[in-house]
Write a protein that holds these residues in place. Sequence first.
Motif, short mmCIF file in Angstrom:
data_model
loop_
_atom_site.label_atom_id
_atom_site.label_comp_id
_atom_site.label_asym_id
_atom_site.label_seq_id
_atom_site.Cartn_x
_atom_site.Cartn_y
_atom_site.Cartn_z
N LEU A 273 7.04 50.49 33.24
CA LEU A 273 6.41 50.61 34.56
C LEU A 273 6.52 52.04 35.09
O LEU A 273 5.58 52.57 35.68
N ALA A 274 7.68 52.67 34.89
CA ALA A 274 7.86 54.04 35.37
C ALA A 274 6.88 54.99 34.69
O ALA A 274 6.38 55.93 35.30
N THR B 118 22.69 52.00 28.37
CA THR B 118 22.22 51.07 27.35
C THR B 118 20.71 50.91 27.44
O THR B 118 20.14 50.87 28.53
N MET C 124 6.60 40.10 28.22
CA MET C 124 7.60 39.67 27.25
C MET C 124 7.50 38.16 27.08
O MET C 124 7.83 37.42 27.99
N THR D 37 18.02 40.79 24.70
CA THR D 37 18.30 40.37 26.07
C THR D 37 19.10 41.41 26.84
O THR D 37 19.16 41.36 28.06
N VAL D 38 19.72 42.34 26.14
CA VAL D 38 20.52 43.36 26.83
C VAL D 38 19.62 44.36 27.55
O VAL D 38 19.94 44.82 28.65
N VAL D 39 18.51 44.71 26.94
CA VAL D 39 17.69 45.82 27.44
C VAL D 39 16.34 45.39 27.98
O VAL D 39 15.52 46.24 28.33
N ALA D 40 16.05 44.10 28.04
CA ALA D 40 14.71 43.66 28.44
C ALA D 40 14.34 44.20 29.82
O ALA D 40 13.23 44.70 30.03
N ASN D 41 15.27 44.12 30.77
CA ASN D 41 14.98 44.58 32.12
C ASN D 41 14.72 46.08 32.15
O ASN D 41 13.73 46.54 32.72
N PHE D 42 15.61 46.84 31.52
CA PHE D 42 15.45 48.30 31.54
C PHE D 42 14.17 48.71 30.83
O PHE D 42 13.46 49.61 31.26
N ALA E 286 11.38 47.03 30.57
CA ALA E 286 10.24 46.77 31.45
C ALA E 286 10.14 47.84 32.52
O ALA E 286 9.04 48.32 32.84
N ASN E 287 11.26 48.25 33.08
CA ASN E 287 11.23 49.27 34.12
C ASN E 287 10.82 50.64 33.57
O ASN E 287 10.15 51.41 34.26
#
Lengths: 272, 272, 272
Positions: free
Chosen positions: A47-48, A201, A55, A36-41, A43-44
């Motif tokens: 995409l990048a 992170t 997920m 849960t700490v890195v899920a957003n990063f 995904a980005n």
Amino acid sequence: MNSTDPHGAAVTTDEVASAIAAVRATSPLVHCITNTVVANFTANVLLAAGAAPAMVNDPAESGVLAGVAGALLINLGTVTSAQAEGMDVAIGAAVAAGVPWVMDPVAIGALPLRTDLARSWARRSPAVIRGNASEIGALAGGLGGRGVDSTASPEEVAQTARTLAAELGTVVAVSGPVDYITDGHRTARVDAGHPLLTRVTGVGCSLGALIGAAVAASGDPFVGAVAGTALVCVAGDLAAADHTGPGSFAVALLDRMSDVRPEDVAARAGLR
Amino acid sequence: MNSTDPHGAAVTTDEVASAIAAVRATSPLVHCITNTVVANFTANVLLAAGAAPAMVNDPAESGVLAGVAGALLINLGTVTSAQAEGMDVAIGAAVAAGVPWVMDPVAIGALPLRTDLARSWARRSPAVIRGNASEIGALAGGLGGRGVDSTASPEEVAQTARTLAAELGTVVAVSGPVDYITDGHRTARVDAGHPLLTRVTGVGCSLGALIGAAVAASGDPFVGAVAGTALVCVAGDLAAADHTGPGSFAVALLDRMSDVRPEDVAARAGLR
Amino acid sequence: MNSTDPHGAAVTTDEVASAIAAVRATSPLVHCITNTVVANFTANVLLAAGAAPAMVNDPAESGVLAGVAGALLINLGTVTSAQAEGMDVAIGAAVAAGVPWVMDPVAIGALPLRTDLARSWARRSPAVIRGNASEIGALAGGLGGRGVDSTASPEEVAQTARTLAAELGTVVAVSGPVDYITDGHRTARVDAGHPLLTRVTGVGCSLGALIGAAVAASGDPFVGAVAGTALVCVAGDLAAADHTGPGSFAVALLDRMSDVRPEDVAARAGLR
């Protein structure tokens, strides 16, 4: 022939550049069951790089998605017994469908739940196992091989990874100041990257996802693991050229992953 | 002697600067069991300040890590009954091992699960309790003290915090336009910070983690709570000098946490 | 009268501008039960737009908060059976208290848990259902209407959405290169937005939260759904004017959501 052979590289710059270009061209779907700490990063980062993240955690759904994804990432960073059920189902579906999967055994060693899971799942044909020296050493030691301690030299770590990869029939990618990627026979070195990569992170965790994307796009776990590693390291070097703070560096890292030319990644990665 | 005593400050600028420098020098491991909204930002704040984050939730593992960490953060923001089990085990291990722990009772008051947990755990020797005026008031009220209502003046809030800290034998840090930190005897004021800090999610929550890092590095809960608060507030002021939008402000906040000089934090924090 | 009527728009620029201004003026509390990938970005989007986020998942608490919030968002992105319990309680409390709620049926279709939940919850009076063409088509198909396939034209998608909205008595917002918002009678078009919006994770998910904020502030689900959509699209266009990489674009997107003038959003949204 491996990286210690002065007469040839284990992977060519063309192969690395082609794998990165293929991620952009084919936008593989990478199913990530991650922390849960890195899920957003994560995904980005996908995409990048041109890939498509998804997920899905619940065991009622995780296998459905894993069976149709381009690759599956299993990252143990914040694993719970509930999340482990969804991971277990997803691995089964990926293996059954021939979908390559990447295991990131975050912080295994002293922590019992994840250590047991990683050792068990290592036998289920991951395409790539990615970790730092301590994690790869803990995995090797627990599987009856030789672990590494914190005083191990890079070459000792690389040897442990080679033995582990050969035994499991997988690719092992060891992250560090220099990265080693091995299938037990060939070993590639990526000698690039910047210390700021350790001040954001999720860089290592998102590398696992990126390797999944590159494996899916190239069809080759060894080349894909080298290409994903090279992309993170070179984008980090480029980002660090303009940014010295960890906040703005992280933003630039995504920008550079998106616009760096694949041939520049291959050329600047310090491949051997 | 407390902050209302005109003859002396409860904490010196040297103590605050030393605590911030010690975080960078010793990179304490802060085990955070926190909410899913701010986990990523919290980890990046710790890294920017020079500390090392780790986040482990499952009760089979949370105590193992808490027992060897420099500090433990328990943040109730998205607590579930499952996560509470991991928190309970971690608190037990931290207390047994003498590891300082910080409780952030996010949004307690009307929400029953977290309110019951916070009131119970407040009796288990947290080194620091950090919250806003409403949360500290709800905790004090539920423990038999005097709560605060939304019309309470800053000095009324500070008095409630002092009473709570003295009763529990802990440090209480109340965040707001002016921050109060008290151990029941001494009270320090931090009069810095910018309204943009309230436009970025997780600033308050990451302050709890930062306090943990500063307590671990300084060995002093009172000084650590003041130092962590000062660092966030001063980095916010510096970031707001160059950035007016909440997106770019958040990026600059991490940059400034990383590069601000400890003595500048102490000098600009409006300590009293 | 709908958007295909050349004689009038389904919503006026004044209504859209007023709804955005009302979010800033009243700062509605939006309770989000959402996926772990986008929780942080969603909270920051709400804060940038002037709203107040809160995210509470446990069934012991989710209904308490939903009953007093300005709006509730239910996003199925990483739903698990445990999270679904908290969602179910929250929906019940929102409906009982007359709090408008928004459903985002992320990735429904092939994934069974979320598909069943979305089809069941669609009957519980959501104020707005937001999704892409595939999701809205999967919902319509499963409820006995006509689904859409990937070759459907925008106008076919809009017709499916109209039929679904009329049947359920809700507003349906379909995101895509052009966005359609319909209550079954009126249909508005938002013809703005930039491809970079698809390169940042959570833009669509945070739109669901923003629609909740605009519905709460305006008191009108149709106008609120148009206003939220317009704000994301126009802020995206403005951000893309200065930033070409996905990392810096995401930062600028938050900045522009915060400082764009409501009347400029309405004027640039390509409303019809």
